[in-house]
Design a protein around this motif. Structure first.
Motif, PDB file in Angstrom:
ATOM      1  N   TRP A 156      34.381  34.983  39.989  1.00  0.00           N
ATOM      2  CA  TRP A 156      34.555  35.082  38.578  1.00  0.00           C
ATOM      3  C   TRP A 156      33.505  33.971  38.203  1.00  0.00           C
ATOM      4  O   TRP A 156      32.913  34.059  37.167  1.00  0.00           O
ATOM      5  CB  TRP A 156      35.984  34.738  38.142  1.00  0.00           C
ATOM      6  CG  TRP A 156      36.106  34.149  36.641  1.00  0.00           C
ATOM      7  CD1 TRP A 156      36.367  33.067  36.302  1.00  0.00           C
ATOM      8  CD2 TRP A 156      35.725  34.966  35.418  1.00  0.00           C
ATOM      9  NE1 TRP A 156      36.378  33.148  35.090  1.00  0.00           N
ATOM     10  CE2 TRP A 156      35.873  34.087  34.418  1.00  0.00           C
ATOM     11  CE3 TRP A 156      35.142  36.398  35.045  1.00  0.00           C
ATOM     12  CZ2 TRP A 156      35.696  34.229  33.168  1.00  0.00           C
ATOM     13  CZ3 TRP A 156      35.034  36.719  33.978  1.00  0.00           C
ATOM     14  CH2 TRP A 156      35.212  35.593  32.866  1.00  0.00           C
ATOM     15  N   THR A 211      34.503  42.343  44.911  1.00  0.00           N
ATOM     16  CA  THR A 211      35.598  41.591  45.682  1.00  0.00           C
ATOM     17  C   THR A 211      36.888  41.173  44.519  1.00  0.00           C
ATOM     18  O   THR A 211      37.892  40.681  45.122  1.00  0.00           O
ATOM     19  CB  THR A 211      35.082  40.349  46.314  1.00  0.00           C
ATOM     20  OG1 THR A 211      34.444  39.519  45.230  1.00  0.00           O
ATOM     21  CG2 THR A 211      34.048  40.647  47.334  1.00  0.00           C
ATOM     22  N   THR A 212      36.557  41.216  43.293  1.00  0.00           N
ATOM     23  CA  THR A 212      37.555  40.792  42.446  1.00  0.00           C
ATOM     24  C   THR A 212      38.667  42.316  42.259  1.00  0.00           C
ATOM     25  O   THR A 212      39.768  41.780  41.816  1.00  0.00           O
ATOM     26  CB  THR A 212      37.020  40.596  41.167  1.00  0.00           C
ATOM     27  OG1 THR A 212      36.439  41.715  40.597  1.00  0.00           O
ATOM     28  CG2 THR A 212      36.120  39.455  41.091  1.00  0.00           C
ATOM     29  N   SER A 249      40.660  43.153  48.278  1.00  0.00           N
ATOM     30  CA  SER A 249      40.396  41.976  48.985  1.00  0.00           C
ATOM     31  C   SER A 249      40.891  42.722  50.449  1.00  0.00           C
ATOM     32  O   SER A 249      41.659  43.947  50.446  1.00  0.00           O
ATOM     33  CB  SER A 249      41.398  41.165  48.766  1.00  0.00           C
ATOM     34  OG  SER A 249      42.659  41.305  48.788  1.00  0.00           O
ATOM     35  N   TYR A 302      31.211  41.713  42.227  1.00  0.00           N
ATOM     36  CA  TYR A 302      32.409  41.836  41.416  1.00  0.00           C
ATOM     37  C   TYR A 302      33.267  42.688  42.105  1.00  0.00           C
ATOM     38  O   TYR A 302      34.491  42.673  41.702  1.00  0.00           O
ATOM     39  CB  TYR A 302      31.584  42.786  40.151  1.00  0.00           C
ATOM     40  CG  TYR A 302      32.626  43.343  39.349  1.00  0.00           C
ATOM     41  CD1 TYR A 302      33.400  42.752  38.360  1.00  0.00           C
ATOM     42  CD2 TYR A 302      32.772  44.824  39.239  1.00  0.00           C
ATOM     43  CE1 TYR A 302      34.566  43.544  37.549  1.00  0.00           C
ATOM     44  CE2 TYR A 302      33.813  45.303  38.907  1.00  0.00           C
ATOM     45  CZ  TYR A 302      34.557  44.718  37.888  1.00  0.00           C
ATOM     46  OH  TYR A 302      35.550  45.603  37.092  1.00  0.00           O
TER      47      TYR A 302
END
Length: 296
Positions: A155, A119-120, A123, A117
């Motif tokens: 996702w 990484t959402t 970046s 999560y």
């Protein structure tokens, strides 16, 4: 015995169907304008704007796009191949990750889920990503540069995990009692029960591959490896190329490049296959989203 429907119910159903039909037609209107615009003369659009039906019918935009049919066919083949391969392996790895994270006996599932999560939200940036792809993975001007970056998304993993949480634990426990291993449980039991989730994630992944042009712009140098989206982007981005194509193919030196109608034709060519594919996956798509949302 036939149950009599009350008058209020009939009125409510008629009103509901009417409103839904009008809303559906309203949603379809932009697509119809795109199709009609692609078959309209460029001069007519510039002078009168878009109409529901072409006032002056013209195939000029499609002639420009297909002036080199071999290049279009090759780009279609590249896009279809990348979409098929990427979607297959993407579904395989995403479903395995979702299955592992949905297992309650996996001790580190919360920590791994948080890292995915995370990484959402943040970046590494474009430059480190480019260096990793080209220098360390050596995928410059390679089909792998078009496949790997879009294969696994955070996702998609989260959505697949939420869907697989809806599968009863008793199914896994009974299979373990019978001596089945984790991969056999995943392959023989979990995947067949996850068809709606797989269809939903598969549609997301396929759309990402089909619509991708940025990776080709960054990593691909060979013309024969261009996917459809990037090839059409190049056609739209270069007015001189368009003008030279028209002059060379139609011998009309005084004709302007059909920029507006060309945009419409490109939209039809690109979205057509996806629009025809969606109705076959709609029932799985809706069920996969609703189940994942309830169990999130």
């Amino acid at each position: 015995m036939k149950i009599k429907t009350e008058g209020a119910t009939i009125v409510f159903n008629a009103l509901g169907y009417t409103l839904i039909t009008l809303f559906a037609l309203f949603c379809l209107l932009p697509f119809w304008l795109i199709i009609a615009g692609s078959f309209t003369s460029e001069v007519t659009i510039l002078q009168e704007g878009f109409n529901l039906f072409p006032k002056v019918f013209s195939l000029e935009a499609y002639r420009v796009v297909f002036s080199t049919p071999g290049q279009i066919e090759r780009a279609y083949a590249v896009t279809i191949g990348i979409t098929a391969v990427g979607s297959f392996f993407g579904l395989f790895f995403v479903s395995m990750a979702g299955y592992v994270l949905a297992r309650k006996d996996f001790v580190y599932r919360n920590a791994v889920s948080f890292l995915i999560y995370f990484t959402t939200l943040f970046s590494g940036g474009l430059i480190p990503w480019y260096i990793m792809i080209t220098k360390y993975l050596h995928m410059k001007d390679s089909y792998l540069a078009l496949i790997l970056p879009l294969m696994i998304g955070a996702w998609n993993i989260i959505l697949m995990k939420n869907f697989m949480k809806s599968i009863p634990d008793s199914i896994i426990e009974s299979a373990q009692i019978d001596g089945a291993g984790d991969f056999r449980i995943y392959w023989k039991l979990i995947l067949p029960l996850s068809t709606p989730g797989l269809a939903t994630i598969g549609l997301f992944i396929a759309l990402a591959y089909w619509n991708d042009w940025f990776n080709a712009a960054v990593f691909i140098n060979t013309d024969t490896k261009f996917p459809l989206q990037f090839l059409l982007y190049k056609i739209l981005a270069s007015a001189e190329v368009l003008r030279s194509r028209i002059v060379g193919s139609l011998s009309l030196s005084n004709m302007e490049a059909p920029t507006e109608t060309l945009k419409m034709a490109v939209a039809v060519i690109v979205t057509g296959p996806i629009v025809f594919l969606y109705p076959f996956l709609q029932k799985y798509f809706v069920k996969g989203l609703t189940v994942g949302a309830v169990k999130g």
